[in-house]
Design a protein around this motif. Sequence first.
Motif, short mmCIF file in Angstrom:
data_model
loop_
_atom_site.label_atom_id
_atom_site.label_comp_id
_atom_site.label_asym_id
_atom_site.label_seq_id
_atom_site.Cartn_x
_atom_site.Cartn_y
_atom_site.Cartn_z
N ARG A 211 83.64 -105.07 60.80
CA ARG A 211 82.70 -104.01 61.15
C ARG A 211 81.60 -104.58 62.04
O ARG A 211 80.67 -103.88 62.43
CB ARG A 211 82.10 -103.37 59.89
CG ARG A 211 83.14 -102.63 59.05
CD ARG A 211 82.52 -101.81 57.96
NE ARG A 211 81.88 -100.61 58.46
CZ ARG A 211 82.52 -99.49 58.76
NH1 ARG A 211 83.84 -99.42 58.65
NH2 ARG A 211 81.88 -98.44 59.18
N PRO A 213 79.75 -105.46 65.14
CA PRO A 213 79.79 -104.84 66.47
C PRO A 213 80.31 -105.77 67.56
O PRO A 213 80.98 -105.34 68.48
CB PRO A 213 78.33 -104.47 66.74
CG PRO A 213 77.65 -104.50 65.43
CD PRO A 213 78.41 -105.43 64.56
N VAL A 214 80.00 -107.07 67.44
CA VAL A 214 80.49 -108.01 68.45
C VAL A 214 82.01 -108.12 68.36
O VAL A 214 82.72 -108.13 69.39
CB VAL A 214 79.82 -109.39 68.28
CG1 VAL A 214 80.46 -110.42 69.19
CG2 VAL A 214 78.33 -109.28 68.58
N LEU A 217 83.46 -105.05 69.83
CA LEU A 217 83.32 -105.08 71.30
C LEU A 217 84.42 -105.94 71.92
O LEU A 217 85.09 -105.54 72.88
CB LEU A 217 81.94 -105.64 71.66
CG LEU A 217 81.58 -105.74 73.12
CD1 LEU A 217 81.33 -104.35 73.70
CD2 LEU A 217 80.34 -106.60 73.33
N MET A 378 79.60 -118.01 70.67
CA MET A 378 78.85 -118.96 69.85
C MET A 378 79.12 -118.64 68.38
O MET A 378 79.26 -117.49 68.02
CB MET A 378 77.34 -118.82 70.07
CG MET A 378 76.83 -119.34 71.38
SD MET A 378 76.91 -118.18 72.74
CE MET A 378 75.86 -116.89 72.21
N GLN A 405 82.58 -112.02 73.85
CA GLN A 405 81.73 -110.83 74.03
C GLN A 405 81.03 -110.82 75.38
O GLN A 405 80.57 -109.78 75.84
CB GLN A 405 80.71 -110.72 72.88
CG GLN A 405 79.59 -111.74 72.87
CD GLN A 405 79.93 -112.98 72.09
OE1 GLN A 405 81.03 -113.53 72.22
NE2 GLN A 405 78.98 -113.45 71.28
N TYR A 406 80.95 -111.99 76.04
CA TYR A 406 80.25 -112.06 77.32
C TYR A 406 81.17 -111.90 78.52
O TYR A 406 80.69 -111.69 79.64
CB TYR A 406 79.50 -113.40 77.44
CG TYR A 406 78.26 -113.44 76.58
CD1 TYR A 406 77.03 -113.00 77.07
CD2 TYR A 406 78.32 -113.89 75.28
CE1 TYR A 406 75.91 -113.02 76.28
CE2 TYR A 406 77.19 -113.91 74.46
CZ TYR A 406 75.99 -113.48 74.97
OH TYR A 406 74.87 -113.50 74.17
N ARG A 440 73.54 -122.64 77.70
CA ARG A 440 72.17 -122.25 78.05
C ARG A 440 71.46 -121.64 76.83
O ARG A 440 70.26 -121.77 76.65
CB ARG A 440 72.20 -121.25 79.20
CG ARG A 440 71.06 -121.43 80.16
CD ARG A 440 71.14 -120.50 81.34
NE ARG A 440 70.83 -119.15 80.96
CZ ARG A 440 71.46 -118.07 81.42
NH1 ARG A 440 72.45 -118.20 82.26
NH2 ARG A 440 71.11 -116.86 81.05
N ILE A 441 72.23 -120.97 76.00
CA ILE A 441 71.65 -120.33 74.81
C ILE A 441 71.53 -121.33 73.65
O ILE A 441 70.51 -121.40 72.98
CB ILE A 441 72.52 -119.12 74.40
CG1 ILE A 441 72.53 -118.07 75.51
CG2 ILE A 441 72.00 -118.51 73.08
CD1 ILE A 441 73.57 -116.98 75.34
N VAL B 21 75.00 -108.05 75.15
CA VAL B 21 76.35 -107.61 75.54
C VAL B 21 76.68 -106.21 75.02
O VAL B 21 77.80 -105.74 75.16
CB VAL B 21 77.43 -108.60 75.04
CG1 VAL B 21 77.23 -109.95 75.69
CG2 VAL B 21 77.43 -108.71 73.52
N MET B 22 75.70 -105.55 74.42
CA MET B 22 75.97 -104.22 73.87
C MET B 22 75.85 -103.15 74.95
O MET B 22 74.98 -103.23 75.82
CB MET B 22 75.01 -103.93 72.72
CG MET B 22 75.26 -104.80 71.51
SD MET B 22 76.94 -104.61 70.92
CE MET B 22 77.13 -106.06 69.91
N ARG B 221 77.48 -99.43 66.79
CA ARG B 221 78.66 -98.57 66.58
C ARG B 221 78.45 -97.17 67.14
O ARG B 221 79.41 -96.45 67.40
CB ARG B 221 78.99 -98.46 65.09
CG ARG B 221 79.56 -99.74 64.52
CD ARG B 221 79.54 -99.67 63.00
NE ARG B 221 80.27 -98.53 62.51
CZ ARG B 221 81.57 -98.50 62.26
NH1 ARG B 221 82.28 -99.56 62.50
NH2 ARG B 221 82.16 -97.41 61.78
#
Lengths: 473, 288
Positions: A211, A213-214, A217, A378, A405-406, A440-441, B21-22, B221
């Motif tokens: 669940r 979100p990343v 995505l 990451m 995700q990126y 970088r992060i 990224v959202m 979501r």
Amino acid sequence: MWYELMKDKVLHSIADALRLTEVKDGMTLSFHHHLRNGDYVLNLVLAAAQKLGLKELTINASAIFDCHLPLLDLIRDGTVTGLECNYCGALVGKALSSGLLAKPVIFRSHGGRPADLARGSARIDVAFVAAPTADSQGNLSGKYGRSACGSLGYAFSDVQYAGRVVAVTDNLVPYPLADFSLSETDVDYVVEVERIGDPAGIVSGTTRVTRDPVGLLMADMAAEAIKASGLLRDGFSFQTGAGGASLAVAYAVEKIMLAEDIHGSFASGGITSKLVEMQHKGCFESLLDVQCFDLEAVRSLRENPAHREISASQYASPLAASAVVDSLDTVILGATEIDLDFNVNVHTNSQGLIMGGSGGHSDTAAGAKLAIIIAPLMRARLPLIVDRVQTISTPGQTIDLLVTQYGIAVNPLRPELADRLREAGLKVMSIAELKQLAERICGVPKALKNENRVIAEVLYRDGSVIDTIRQVD
Amino acid sequence: MRRSLLFLPGNSPVMLQNGAVMPADALIMDLEDAVAPDQKDAARLLVTSALRSLDYSQKIIVRINAVDSGHWQQDLSTLVPCGPDAVMTTKSSVEAVKQTAELLTELEQANQIKPGTIGIIALIETALGVEQAYEIATASERVSALFLGAEDLAADLQCERTKQGAEIFYSRSRLVLAARAAGIDAIDTPFTDVQDDEGIITDAELARSLGFSGKAAISPRHLSAINRIFSPQPEAIRSALAVMAALEQGKREGKGAVALDGKMIDAPIAARAAQVLAAAEKLGLLPE
């Protein structure tokens, strides 16, 4: 001997089975992992072996889970001195990484194991087969009984190549068990025990869809990438792992298939309730099942003729005339690390400790037309992409895409695929660009230097040593 | 375009990082409700660090603490140098908006930012705020949107907050009227049940039908549903293109009045068609 003349193969104890199969010091015993983290059989057999004073046994198990922690004491007292497996859970793995065994652990893939047994480069003296249902002559099934686990796919090569075969069951039924998976022709003895496992342990926590979100995505990005590749059309074949994000890809793929009325050919590998549902909705003609990941998959295998049990050889053996993975369009896989050459590590964690194994990772990557790694850029402040993975589980030339995700990195060996993804409007970046973004992060982690002795060898599916794993102090 | 606005707790490194990224049009980095009083400093530093090290493609809004909280000035002085697109005032009043605007001007000058660059989104979450919505919307030229905060508002109204939202119907309508009268955006309150995938659609469609220009979300979501609902729909784009084509043709033919499918195209229809096409163009939804 007199007992060889017995028509009835049923024995009263595992100790009897060890005696009658003439297990001696230094022999190799095998086990399958279909009861996953609920398996009792490996521990029961080794406890009996210890009582009999057996020493220097080698365990060849298709996978070791953390329910097998008692194995560590048996290693410490010399009962077990060798281990071969395709996957090893993190708790046992950590102990092995400390150098518990003098001999290196041998890691194979799910396809490499039956191939090595066929070649003779792996050997099993006695196979102990956890059987959720068995009849008195050794016809075996995983579909029935209180410990039903569904497919017994990984056990086929054990009963075929082992010197002797002992079935261990908690559901002994009258002869004949008509709907058997493994036949009496290969089974020497049947032992009835109180419980062979905990069916709840078959359902791994990692078989539930994320669940996060990343994760969702990335799953949508992966599904769009599959669509852009051109493979998502009638006749599509698909495999996805049991991890939360991998499973989310199944939902995203299903959405496209239903919206565009695409009728696929098959889904394979470890079968989850999600794949069962997709087959039921018409996304796939059939399910080719080497392992059930949850109880809904077990029920489907029992009741649905289009849901077929397959052996590990048929699933993935490079020695088979053909294997399911060779007909696979797309596979979704995970990674703990991936390097600039797309080599993937699924054996060790960021500290170099054993926490997994190839399973079918390298087999499906080699066979599928499109092998996709899906992983967040990451994890706990550590970048996913490194200069060189600590352990090569799957060689980079068999990996086509990395979805984070990126953005999506396409293996430079597949320039036409990169063009297709760009044309579809997907964000394509080089793997080096993604690495720089993560660094970088998070910063650049200090490289681990490990000159300790080798405690495990990773064999590729062709039997060659693809990498080694070193002791971690 | 601010169809979707995603709240990110200012004290959550993972969420601030993943926010980049959202698929939201704007991110609201929250220094107020999401952050405990003893964590305000850490949250300010975290948000500052995120804005300086990550490439956010979305519009950035920072929700600051209320002007009577003792934190809002520090919020602004820490965050203004990062150049957010807007700050969100909480428990907004005319006075709060004016005070915020004044301090923003001082801080912009001190940080070599062109005065007036940073906008204000006024969060309306009290009965008094609803009553003064137009005055708040016009209290400063920086105010670019009114934003309805329904949870606090329901408490102030002494009524139960429901999924159907009958209790905030008037407030929603009043806010849209005030915002549109002031020529600015109206942004709807978040739908708070993150597990309800159908409820977000119903709630967003209602807000869209009332005239809101966008809707906030507390969960990623909900973003795809909000983006879809607050984008011009394919049928509306086709219809708007037909209206513009008919007007063009009428102009070429020197007609004073133009009809399409037997109906006269009057000024409001033409204006609405232009709005739809402008939004569609911004979102890349126009056919090639």
